[in-house]
Design a protein around this motif. Sequence first.
Motif, PDB file in Angstrom:
ATOM      1  N   ASN A 105       0.826  -1.198   0.000  1.00 50.74           N
ATOM      2  CA  ASN A 105       0.000   0.000   0.000  1.00 50.74           C
ATOM      3  C   ASN A 105       0.867   1.258   0.000  1.00 50.74           C
ATOM      4  O   ASN A 105       0.578   2.238  -0.695  1.00 50.74           O
ATOM      5  CB  ASN A 105      -0.911  -0.014   1.239  1.00 50.74           C
ATOM      6  CG  ASN A 105      -2.228   0.685   1.002  1.00 50.74           C
ATOM      7  OD1 ASN A 105      -2.818   0.573  -0.060  1.00 50.74           O
ATOM      8  ND2 ASN A 105      -2.690   1.409   1.997  1.00 50.74           N
ATOM      9  N   TYR A 106       1.931   1.220   0.788  1.00 45.65           N
ATOM     10  CA  TYR A 106       2.847   2.358   0.900  1.00 45.65           C
ATOM     11  C   TYR A 106       3.458   2.692  -0.459  1.00 45.65           C
ATOM     12  O   TYR A 106       3.544   3.862  -0.857  1.00 45.65           O
ATOM     13  CB  TYR A 106       3.933   2.015   1.913  1.00 45.65           C
ATOM     14  CG  TYR A 106       4.919   3.123   2.189  1.00 45.65           C
ATOM     15  CD1 TYR A 106       4.665   4.073   3.168  1.00 45.65           C
ATOM     16  CD2 TYR A 106       6.125   3.194   1.488  1.00 45.65           C
ATOM     17  CE1 TYR A 106       5.575   5.086   3.437  1.00 45.65           C
ATOM     18  CE2 TYR A 106       7.046   4.201   1.747  1.00 45.65           C
ATOM     19  CZ  TYR A 106       6.755   5.140   2.728  1.00 45.65           C
ATOM     20  OH  TYR A 106       7.658   6.140   2.985  1.00 45.65           O
ATOM     21  N   VAL A 107       3.872   1.655  -1.189  1.00 46.51           N
ATOM     22  CA  VAL A 107       4.476   1.884  -2.498  1.00 46.51           C
ATOM     23  C   VAL A 107       3.425   2.372  -3.494  1.00 46.51           C
ATOM     24  O   VAL A 107       3.672   3.298  -4.271  1.00 46.51           O
ATOM     25  CB  VAL A 107       5.182   0.603  -2.994  1.00 46.51           C
ATOM     26  CG1 VAL A 107       5.653   0.761  -4.439  1.00 46.51           C
ATOM     27  CG2 VAL A 107       6.365   0.272  -2.084  1.00 46.51           C
ATOM     28  N   GLY A 111       4.418   6.482  -0.942  1.00 46.38           N
ATOM     29  CA  GLY A 111       4.927   6.850   0.369  1.00 46.38           C
ATOM     30  C   GLY A 111       4.020   7.752   1.178  1.00 46.38           C
ATOM     31  O   GLY A 111       4.376   8.148   2.295  1.00 46.38           O
ATOM     32  N   SER A 112       2.853   8.087   0.655  1.00 45.49           N
ATOM     33  CA  SER A 112       1.964   9.031   1.341  1.00 45.49           C
ATOM     34  C   SER A 112       0.937   8.307   2.206  1.00 45.49           C
ATOM     35  O   SER A 112      -0.276   8.531   2.087  1.00 45.49           O
ATOM     36  CB  SER A 112       1.261   9.920   0.309  1.00 45.49           C
ATOM     37  OG  SER A 112       2.195  10.679  -0.410  1.00 45.49           O
ATOM     38  N   VAL A 113       1.417   7.412   3.067  1.00 44.39           N
ATOM     39  CA  VAL A 113       0.543   6.692   3.985  1.00 44.39           C
ATOM     40  C   VAL A 113       1.407   6.228   5.150  1.00 44.39           C
ATOM     41  O   VAL A 113       2.628   6.084   5.008  1.00 44.39           O
ATOM     42  CB  VAL A 113      -0.156   5.500   3.274  1.00 44.39           C
ATOM     43  CG1 VAL A 113       0.838   4.413   2.933  1.00 44.39           C
ATOM     44  CG2 VAL A 113      -1.305   4.951   4.096  1.00 44.39           C
ATOM     45  N   GLU A 159      11.327   0.631   6.730  1.00 41.00           N
ATOM     46  CA  GLU A 159      10.900   1.959   6.268  1.00 41.00           C
ATOM     47  C   GLU A 159      11.948   2.562   5.339  1.00 41.00           C
ATOM     48  O   GLU A 159      11.611   3.138   4.297  1.00 41.00           O
ATOM     49  CB  GLU A 159      10.632   2.893   7.445  1.00 41.00           C
ATOM     50  CG  GLU A 159      10.147   4.262   6.977  1.00 41.00           C
ATOM     51  CD  GLU A 159       9.533   5.102   8.080  1.00 41.00           C
ATOM     52  OE1 GLU A 159       9.238   6.270   7.805  1.00 41.00           O
ATOM     53  OE2 GLU A 159       9.347   4.583   9.197  1.00 41.00           O
ATOM     54  N   GLY A 160      13.225   2.435   5.713  1.00 35.59           N
ATOM     55  CA  GLY A 160      14.280   2.937   4.830  1.00 35.59           C
ATOM     56  C   GLY A 160      14.255   2.244   3.476  1.00 35.59           C
ATOM     57  O   GLY A 160      14.430   2.879   2.433  1.00 35.59           O
ATOM     58  N   VAL A 166      10.235   3.744  -3.285  1.00 37.10           N
ATOM     59  CA  VAL A 166       9.377   4.831  -3.758  1.00 37.10           C
ATOM     60  C   VAL A 166      10.181   5.868  -4.539  1.00 37.10           C
ATOM     61  O   VAL A 166       9.681   6.493  -5.486  1.00 37.10           O
ATOM     62  CB  VAL A 166       8.639   5.479  -2.560  1.00 37.10           C
ATOM     63  CG1 VAL A 166       7.953   6.774  -2.977  1.00 37.10           C
ATOM     64  CG2 VAL A 166       7.623   4.504  -1.981  1.00 37.10           C
ATOM     65  N   SER A 167      11.447   6.047  -4.187  1.00 35.00           N
ATOM     66  CA  SER A 167      12.279   7.015  -4.923  1.00 35.00           C
ATOM     67  C   SER A 167      12.537   6.571  -6.361  1.00 35.00           C
ATOM     68  O   SER A 167      12.950   7.365  -7.200  1.00 35.00           O
ATOM     69  CB  SER A 167      13.616   7.225  -4.209  1.00 35.00           C
ATOM     70  OG  SER A 167      14.446   6.068  -4.332  1.00 35.00           O
ATOM     71  N   ASN A 168      12.275   5.259  -6.653  1.00 34.12           N
ATOM     72  CA  ASN A 168      12.293   4.720  -8.014  1.00 34.12           C
ATOM     73  C   ASN A 168      13.604   5.013  -8.749  1.00 34.12           C
ATOM     74  O   ASN A 168      13.629   5.650  -9.802  1.00 34.12           O
ATOM     75  CB  ASN A 168      11.109   5.314  -8.800  1.00 34.12           C
ATOM     76  CG  ASN A 168      10.850   4.585 -10.108  1.00 34.12           C
ATOM     77  OD1 ASN A 168      11.399   3.522 -10.353  1.00 34.12           O
ATOM     78  ND2 ASN A 168      10.022   5.167 -10.943  1.00 34.12           N
TER      79      ASN A 168
END
Length: 398
Positions: A105-107, A111-113, A159-160, A166-168
């Motif tokens: 879900n985070y991905v 990252g907005s969760v 998390e890291g 997410v920074s892709n």
Amino acid sequence: MHNIPLKPIVIAATLIASALAGNAQDNLVNSLKINASEKSKESFKFADVINIENTSVKNQGSSGTCWSYSANSFLESEMIRMGKKPVELSQIFSARNAYVEKGRNYVRMHGSVALGDGGAFHDVINMYKKYGAVPQSVYTGLNYGTDKNKFAEMAALIEGFLKAVVSNPNGELTPNWEKAYSAMIDTYLGQVPKTFDYNGKKYTPETFAKEVVGINADDYVEISSLQEYPYYSKFVLMVPDNWNYDQVYNVKMNELTEIIDSALKNGYSVAWAGDVSEKSFSWKNGVAFVPEKKVEDMTAEEKADMFNGPKKEAVVTEEMRQKAFDNYTTTDDHGMHIVGISKDQNGKEYYIVKNSWGATNDYKGYLYMSKEFAKYKATAIMLHKKAVPAAIASKLKL
């Protein structure tokens, strides 16, 4: 003057923040240590009115998994209610699967969760429905040399890792990140067995849930109360740990305790989520109430005497409850399991609440929560839909 690369600083800040989040439950417990009076247990005379059978008190250790411990305790009591022999269910099996889903879900949400150990009761139900269940004896989640949960390092690393995904950096995501993410979790918590033996029979998590636990995940509902939404409708509870944006039913504030009372009187226990960071919540003394006078207005003597016997309470209003939710004085910081009703020496009723911080307080892991506190500081409750009083169930179209 040299240019300092920002990425290491950002990563370091992320790891520090994650470690702090991982220690949030420890910080909460430690902050409550000063909320105590010397002769509390001598000054209260509790007599049980209803005490629903439940399993032994557990200790979630240094992990923010109260939601999984309390919801699994609730499911164990449901097994007893259904006439089954209860099994200590693996709390970390539920949490492990929720971490996997939360990472996906985070991905998806770039990252907005919220991340971290936190969750909600519906996470346990959702994971039960999708992944099944296993006994604690089969999956302890202790795969890193400790005898209690200690999740800060794992939380910081995952998390890291997810922030890096997410920074892709490749400009396009590959499916490999999910494998690496799950492997990281399993390194700390252990791999989930595909099959296991229990009482001489082989099961998968899915068959164990169906044949041994035997609950129907669709039978359970979450209920809250906020003025800002129409009553008897559903809304998304806007708290950080509702990472899956599940909906809850909305009822009037006094109906929260009406529902809990009715459930308990008919043999159903209730999972309770809410705020326990109040000065009027004493884990050591095992008492929670809403003082008539604000704590900041009390004298030193009044503060020292707060938990020494019954005290007059403020009458909570819906406006007070909504305001506390809006201004962050009510947050979703803990989940527990309501298993009964008790009366003090003045005849006032309290809920008997089972916690997951070990048997370390005056009442060996249980506490007595006033009904005013329960409805004032609850963020949500979960129970079997048949436990909801008929009149309210009709309005909710259950």
